[in-house]
Write a protein that holds these residues in place. Structure first.
Motif, PDB file in Angstrom:
ATOM      1  N   GLU A  96      -7.263  -2.858  -0.382  1.00 39.37           N
ATOM      2  CA  GLU A  96      -6.179  -2.077  -0.968  1.00 39.37           C
ATOM      3  C   GLU A  96      -6.481  -0.597  -0.743  1.00 39.37           C
ATOM      4  O   GLU A  96      -7.572  -0.131  -1.053  1.00 39.37           O
ATOM      5  CB  GLU A  96      -6.068  -2.374  -2.452  1.00 39.37           C
ATOM      6  CG  GLU A  96      -4.897  -1.690  -3.149  1.00 39.37           C
ATOM      7  CD  GLU A  96      -4.773  -2.127  -4.593  1.00 39.37           C
ATOM      8  OE1 GLU A  96      -4.239  -3.225  -4.823  1.00 39.37           O
ATOM      9  OE2 GLU A  96      -5.252  -1.395  -5.470  1.00 39.37           O
ATOM     10  N   VAL A  97      -5.511   0.132  -0.185  1.00 43.01           N
ATOM     11  CA  VAL A  97      -5.702   1.540   0.156  1.00 43.01           C
ATOM     12  C   VAL A  97      -4.590   2.366  -0.472  1.00 43.01           C
ATOM     13  O   VAL A  97      -3.407   2.014  -0.375  1.00 43.01           O
ATOM     14  CB  VAL A  97      -5.694   1.755   1.686  1.00 43.01           C
ATOM     15  CG1 VAL A  97      -5.972   3.221   2.021  1.00 43.01           C
ATOM     16  CG2 VAL A  97      -6.719   0.866   2.368  1.00 43.01           C
ATOM     17  N   SER A  98      -4.959   3.463  -1.126  1.00 44.52           N
ATOM     18  CA  SER A  98      -3.976   4.393  -1.676  1.00 44.52           C
ATOM     19  C   SER A  98      -4.462   5.812  -1.460  1.00 44.52           C
ATOM     20  O   SER A  98      -5.611   6.045  -1.088  1.00 44.52           O
ATOM     21  CB  SER A  98      -3.766   4.140  -3.173  1.00 44.52           C
ATOM     22  OG  SER A  98      -4.960   4.394  -3.898  1.00 44.52           O
ATOM     23  N   ARG A  99      -3.581   6.788  -1.692  1.00 44.87           N
ATOM     24  CA  ARG A  99      -3.965   8.192  -1.659  1.00 44.87           C
ATOM     25  C   ARG A  99      -4.335   8.619  -3.082  1.00 44.87           C
ATOM     26  O   ARG A  99      -3.703   8.191  -4.043  1.00 44.87           O
ATOM     27  CB  ARG A  99      -2.809   9.046  -1.142  1.00 44.87           C
ATOM     28  CG  ARG A  99      -2.366   8.664   0.257  1.00 44.87           C
ATOM     29  CD  ARG A  99      -1.124   9.418   0.669  1.00 44.87           C
ATOM     30  NE  ARG A  99      -0.029   9.202  -0.272  1.00 44.87           N
ATOM     31  CZ  ARG A  99       1.200   9.677  -0.117  1.00 44.87           C
ATOM     32  NH1 ARG A  99       1.476  10.416   0.941  1.00 44.87           N
ATOM     33  NH2 ARG A  99       2.138   9.432  -0.998  1.00 44.87           N
ATOM     34  N   ARG A 100      -5.350   9.450  -3.190  1.00 42.50           N
ATOM     35  CA  ARG A 100      -5.779   9.863  -4.514  1.00 42.50           C
ATOM     36  C   ARG A 100      -4.640  10.572  -5.241  1.00 42.50           C
ATOM     37  O   ARG A 100      -3.986  11.454  -4.695  1.00 42.50           O
ATOM     38  CB  ARG A 100      -6.987  10.804  -4.412  1.00 42.50           C
ATOM     39  CG  ARG A 100      -7.697  10.978  -5.766  1.00 42.50           C
ATOM     40  CD  ARG A 100      -8.855  11.936  -5.673  1.00 42.50           C
ATOM     41  NE  ARG A 100      -9.674  11.764  -4.517  1.00 42.50           N
ATOM     42  CZ  ARG A 100     -10.595  10.830  -4.362  1.00 42.50           C
ATOM     43  NH1 ARG A 100     -10.789   9.944  -5.313  1.00 42.50           N
ATOM     44  NH2 ARG A 100     -11.300  10.767  -3.247  1.00 42.50           N
ATOM     45  N   GLY A 101      -4.378  10.161  -6.490  1.00 42.86           N
ATOM     46  CA  GLY A 101      -3.313  10.750  -7.278  1.00 42.86           C
ATOM     47  C   GLY A 101      -1.957  10.106  -7.073  1.00 42.86           C
ATOM     48  O   GLY A 101      -0.966  10.554  -7.644  1.00 42.86           O
ATOM     49  N   ASP A 102      -1.897   9.033  -6.261  1.00 48.44           N
ATOM     50  CA  ASP A 102      -0.628   8.370  -5.969  1.00 48.44           C
ATOM     51  C   ASP A 102      -0.693   6.928  -6.447  1.00 48.44           C
ATOM     52  O   ASP A 102      -1.708   6.253  -6.265  1.00 48.44           O
ATOM     53  CB  ASP A 102      -0.369   8.404  -4.454  1.00 48.44           C
ATOM     54  CG  ASP A 102       1.089   8.193  -4.117  1.00 48.44           C
ATOM     55  OD1 ASP A 102       1.765   7.456  -4.843  1.00 48.44           O
ATOM     56  OD2 ASP A 102       1.546   8.779  -3.124  1.00 48.44           O
ATOM     57  N   VAL A 103       0.391   6.433  -7.048  1.00 42.51           N
ATOM     58  CA  VAL A 103       0.400   5.065  -7.551  1.00 42.51           C
ATOM     59  C   VAL A 103       0.791   4.051  -6.477  1.00 42.51           C
ATOM     60  O   VAL A 103       0.717   2.847  -6.714  1.00 42.51           O
ATOM     61  CB  VAL A 103       1.345   4.918  -8.762  1.00 42.51           C
ATOM     62  CG1 VAL A 103       0.859   5.763  -9.913  1.00 42.51           C
ATOM     63  CG2 VAL A 103       2.776   5.269  -8.395  1.00 42.51           C
ATOM     64  N   TYR A 104       1.228   4.513  -5.313  1.00 41.68           N
ATOM     65  CA  TYR A 104       1.584   3.597  -4.231  1.00 41.68           C
ATOM     66  C   TYR A 104       0.349   3.238  -3.424  1.00 41.68           C
ATOM     67  O   TYR A 104      -0.593   4.024  -3.306  1.00 41.68           O
ATOM     68  CB  TYR A 104       2.633   4.221  -3.310  1.00 41.68           C
ATOM     69  CG  TYR A 104       4.007   4.255  -3.935  1.00 41.68           C
ATOM     70  CD1 TYR A 104       4.782   3.107  -4.001  1.00 41.68           C
ATOM     71  CD2 TYR A 104       4.515   5.435  -4.459  1.00 41.68           C
ATOM     72  CE1 TYR A 104       6.050   3.137  -4.569  1.00 41.68           C
ATOM     73  CE2 TYR A 104       5.772   5.476  -5.035  1.00 41.68           C
ATOM     74  CZ  TYR A 104       6.530   4.327  -5.082  1.00 41.68           C
ATOM     75  OH  TYR A 104       7.768   4.362  -5.660  1.00 41.68           O
ATOM     76  N   ASN A 105       0.368   2.047  -2.849  1.00 41.69           N
ATOM     77  CA  ASN A 105      -0.742   1.625  -2.007  1.00 41.69           C
ATOM     78  C   ASN A 105      -0.250   0.663  -0.951  1.00 41.69           C
ATOM     79  O   ASN A 105       0.892   0.215  -0.974  1.00 41.69           O
ATOM     80  CB  ASN A 105      -1.847   0.978  -2.852  1.00 41.69           C
ATOM     81  CG  ASN A 105      -1.366  -0.227  -3.623  1.00 41.69           C
ATOM     82  OD1 ASN A 105      -0.721  -1.115  -3.076  1.00 41.69           O
ATOM     83  ND2 ASN A 105      -1.664  -0.267  -4.915  1.00 41.69           N
ATOM     84  N   THR A 106      -1.123   0.352  -0.020  1.00 39.98           N
ATOM     85  CA  THR A 106      -0.854  -0.707   0.939  1.00 39.98           C
ATOM     86  C   THR A 106      -2.024  -1.667   0.887  1.00 39.98           C
ATOM     87  O   THR A 106      -3.164  -1.261   0.619  1.00 39.98           O
ATOM     88  CB  THR A 106      -0.666  -0.160   2.369  1.00 39.98           C
ATOM     89  OG1 THR A 106      -0.257  -1.225   3.236  1.00 39.98           O
ATOM     90  CG2 THR A 106      -1.938   0.457   2.912  1.00 39.98           C
ATOM     91  N   ASN A 107      -1.783  -2.937   1.081  1.00 42.11           N
ATOM     92  CA  ASN A 107      -2.883  -3.895   1.067  1.00 42.11           C
ATOM     93  C   ASN A 107      -2.732  -4.874   2.224  1.00 42.11           C
ATOM     94  O   ASN A 107      -1.622  -5.167   2.676  1.00 42.11           O
ATOM     95  CB  ASN A 107      -2.969  -4.630  -0.273  1.00 42.11           C
ATOM     96  CG  ASN A 107      -1.675  -5.317  -0.647  1.00 42.11           C
ATOM     97  OD1 ASN A 107      -1.326  -6.347  -0.070  1.00 42.11           O
ATOM     98  ND2 ASN A 107      -0.948  -4.757  -1.610  1.00 42.11           N
ATOM     99  N   PHE A 108      -3.854  -5.362   2.702  1.00 38.06           N
ATOM    100  CA  PHE A 108      -3.848  -6.276   3.839  1.00 38.06           C
ATOM    101  C   PHE A 108      -5.121  -7.111   3.811  1.00 38.06           C
ATOM    102  O   PHE A 108      -6.102  -6.771   3.146  1.00 38.06           O
ATOM    103  CB  PHE A 108      -3.732  -5.511   5.167  1.00 38.06           C
ATOM    104  CG  PHE A 108      -4.733  -4.400   5.331  1.00 38.06           C
ATOM    105  CD1 PHE A 108      -5.916  -4.589   6.027  1.00 38.06           C
ATOM    106  CD2 PHE A 108      -4.484  -3.142   4.800  1.00 38.06           C
ATOM    107  CE1 PHE A 108      -6.829  -3.561   6.175  1.00 38.06           C
ATOM    108  CE2 PHE A 108      -5.390  -2.101   4.952  1.00 38.06           C
ATOM    109  CZ  PHE A 108      -6.570  -2.313   5.642  1.00 38.06           C
ATOM    110  N   VAL A 109      -5.095  -8.227   4.527  1.00 35.21           N
ATOM    111  CA  VAL A 109      -6.222  -9.149   4.569  1.00 35.21           C
ATOM    112  C   VAL A 109      -6.888  -9.057   5.936  1.00 35.21           C
ATOM    113  O   VAL A 109      -6.219  -9.063   6.972  1.00 35.21           O
ATOM    114  CB  VAL A 109      -5.767 -10.600   4.296  1.00 35.21           C
ATOM    115  CG1 VAL A 109      -6.932 -11.574   4.451  1.00 35.21           C
ATOM    116  CG2 VAL A 109      -5.166 -10.707   2.896  1.00 35.21           C
TER     117      VAL A 109
END
Length: 527
Positions: A96-109
């Protein structure tokens, strides 16, 4: 008809919902995959233009089973993050990857491998897209020599790109009764894939059989080893040919790039995908406000305040459970920066104390300058800024005329199917300094013959600077102002251990000891 209705419904739902992987996207970049000495652990390399990514492994059994190390800006201009997963964990890793201070993320396997980094690019896009598998059990192609991949979308400028060597036939048409839906069909001659697979299997079998025979034979003639090099070249070429056929890519103007892996497609097989354009909805509530405030304070180097904001966000009732691992990682980053800031200030304070004393060795003061610079470099990897780069440069001016003393210790590691074990010091390992501009390609030094060819073609870029003694030790001194790009470790009398290359930044960050005496321990694996 039912399938197309499901696709359109999914598009509508995605447009009105608060999706979690809308701002940033991911894509595999196999050309950046790399071997690594991870003691059997598995790796993922994350590359991005952003220096403020927060990365978690959400299916690890606990936080001690993986570690994420920011490695700063690489030669390719991207910021790098190394994710190492414990060897006992599952091979299918959810990231799971997000930008610091942001509630959005992307995730992958990611399906990971031991002692290997699989590379992924994280990028921001204006028009994020997502792909959903719509393949039905009845999906099939009538012609037994062909396979098909079908994309259905309402995105008007969606492009489908196929490798030229695949000789696929791409055609698009509007859905009958609805001109807003485009159906793109990719017809694949399966024989081309099968031929490439068979070529790779044949080349690998010939190489592995000869390698196994030579490894159990004493005094094999040089011509047999030369034949092995030729077979290795053929195997690598077959791997590259197979890799060049593996993926079909889809993208549009300002979107991320998605791909479909077709390497295992069989005759008459048909895959169907819906491609969705997602609309971004920004949530505004107390939780997102506290997360954003934490990110803002972190960027201002106010780590104590940032930590409080992230803790407060995690304690809110509205805090989404799936974002708690990201918040814990943010808090851990704050703790690391707080720790190394304190160590930096302690080193600078000690410098002032030493300068006031009468009989103090210059090297003692230089050691503290070097320690302060090292601590600040660690913080800079979490929070790159001009403040840190300027201060590091100032500290380095005090020590730039001191040589860098380095101690390399080489040990033998015996690897078999079930375990790896240390087998004492590794003598007669040649240490080569590399001064070229580009990172050497793995395929260019996979054999001793290839390495000798590299050196003979560019002798000004390679310098033999030492050989390990009976204890496996090499002591060297380098000019701090002109450090090499990296180092090669070449076993001079044992072909069962491969030649290893390490970037100088990896060496400096992974070595231990005082600033003017770095110590690095290298495992040389032997099958």
């Amino acid at each position: 008809m039912k399938k197309y209705l499901l696709i359109l419904l999914a598009i509508i739902v995605c447009n009105i919902s608060m999706a979690q992987s809308d701002y940033i996207s991911y894509s595999a970049i196999p050309e950046n995959d790399r071997l690594a000495d991870l003691n059997g652990d598995c790796g993922i390399l994350i590359l991005s233009e952003r220096s403020d990514l927060v990365i978690c492994v959400t299916n690890a059994t606990n936080v001690n089973k993986y570690r994420v190390t920011p490695i700063g800006k690489e030669q390719n201009g991207y910021y790098g993050y190394e994710v190492c997963i414990n060897k006992d964990e599952a091979r299918a890793v959810k990231v799971e990857v997000s930008r610091r201070g942001d509630v959005y993320n992307t995730n992958f396997v990611v399906r990971v491998k031991p002692d290997f980094f699989k590379a992924y690019l994280i990028e921001e896009v204006q028009r994020p897209i997502r792909m959903e598998d719509q393949t039905q059990a009845t999906s099939a192609v009538l012609n037994e020599e062909l396979a098909e991949v079908e994309f259905t979308t309402t995105i008007p400028d969606l492009k489908v790109e196929c490798p030229p060597a695949l000789r696929a036939r791409v055609s698009s048409s509007k859905k009958i009764g609805d001109n807003s839906v485009t159906i793109t069909s990719v017809i694949i001659p399966v024989k081309i894939l099968e031929t490439a697979r068979q070529k790779l299997e044949k080349a690998k079998k010939a190489h592995d059989e000869l390698e196994a025979r030579l490894n159990t034979t004493t005094n094999a003639p040089d011509k047999d080893w030369e034949t092995l090099d030729i077979l290795q070249d053929e195997m690598e070429q077959a791997e590259q040919e197979m890799a060049s056929l593996n993926n079909i890519y889809i993208s549009g103007h300002g979107t991320n790039k998605l791909y479909v892996d077709i390497s295992k497609m069989k005759p008459r097989q048909k895959l169907c995908y819906g491609v969705l354009l997602l609309k971004i909805e920004v949530p505004v509530n107390e939780f997102s406000a506290k997360v954003a405030e934490g990110g803002r304070l972190f960027s201002l180097r106010e780590y104590e305040g940032a930590k409080r904001s992230f803790i407060n966000a995690s304690q809110l009732k509205e805090a989404p459970a799936d974002l708690l691992p990201t918040l814990r990682t943010n808090i851990a980053h704050c703790d690391s920066c707080i720790k190394y800031e304190r160590l930096t200030f302690a080193a600078l304070k000690r410098i002032n104390e030493l300068k006031k004393q009468d009989a103090v060795a210059q090297t003692d003061i230089m050691n503290y300058y070097g320690a302060a610079a090292d601590f600040m470099r660690i913080i800079e990897k979490y929070n790159p800024s001009e403040y840190y780069s300027k201060n590091i440069k100032t500290l380095e001016t005090f020590i730039e005329n001191m040589p860098v003393a380095m101690k390399f210790t080489f040990v033998r590691w015996i690897v078999n199917r079930v375990s790896a074990m240390e087998d004492g010091p590794f003598a007669n390992v040649e240490l080569w300094a590399y001064y070229g501009a580009n990172t050497p390609r793995l395929n260019d030094y996979t054999s001793d013959r290839k390495f000798r060819k590299l050196v003979s073609n560019s002798p000004e870029e390679y310098k033999h600077i030492g050989t390990s003694d009976a204890q496996g030790i090499v002591d060297i001194q380098l000019n701090r102002k002109s450090l090499p790009t990296g180092f090669f470790f070449r076993p001079a009398s044992d072909n069962s251990s491969p030649i290893v290359y390490k970037d100088v930044t990896d060496i400096m960050s992974q070595s231990v000891g005082e600033y003017n005496k770095r110590q690095f321990r290298q495992k040389m694996y032997i099958k």
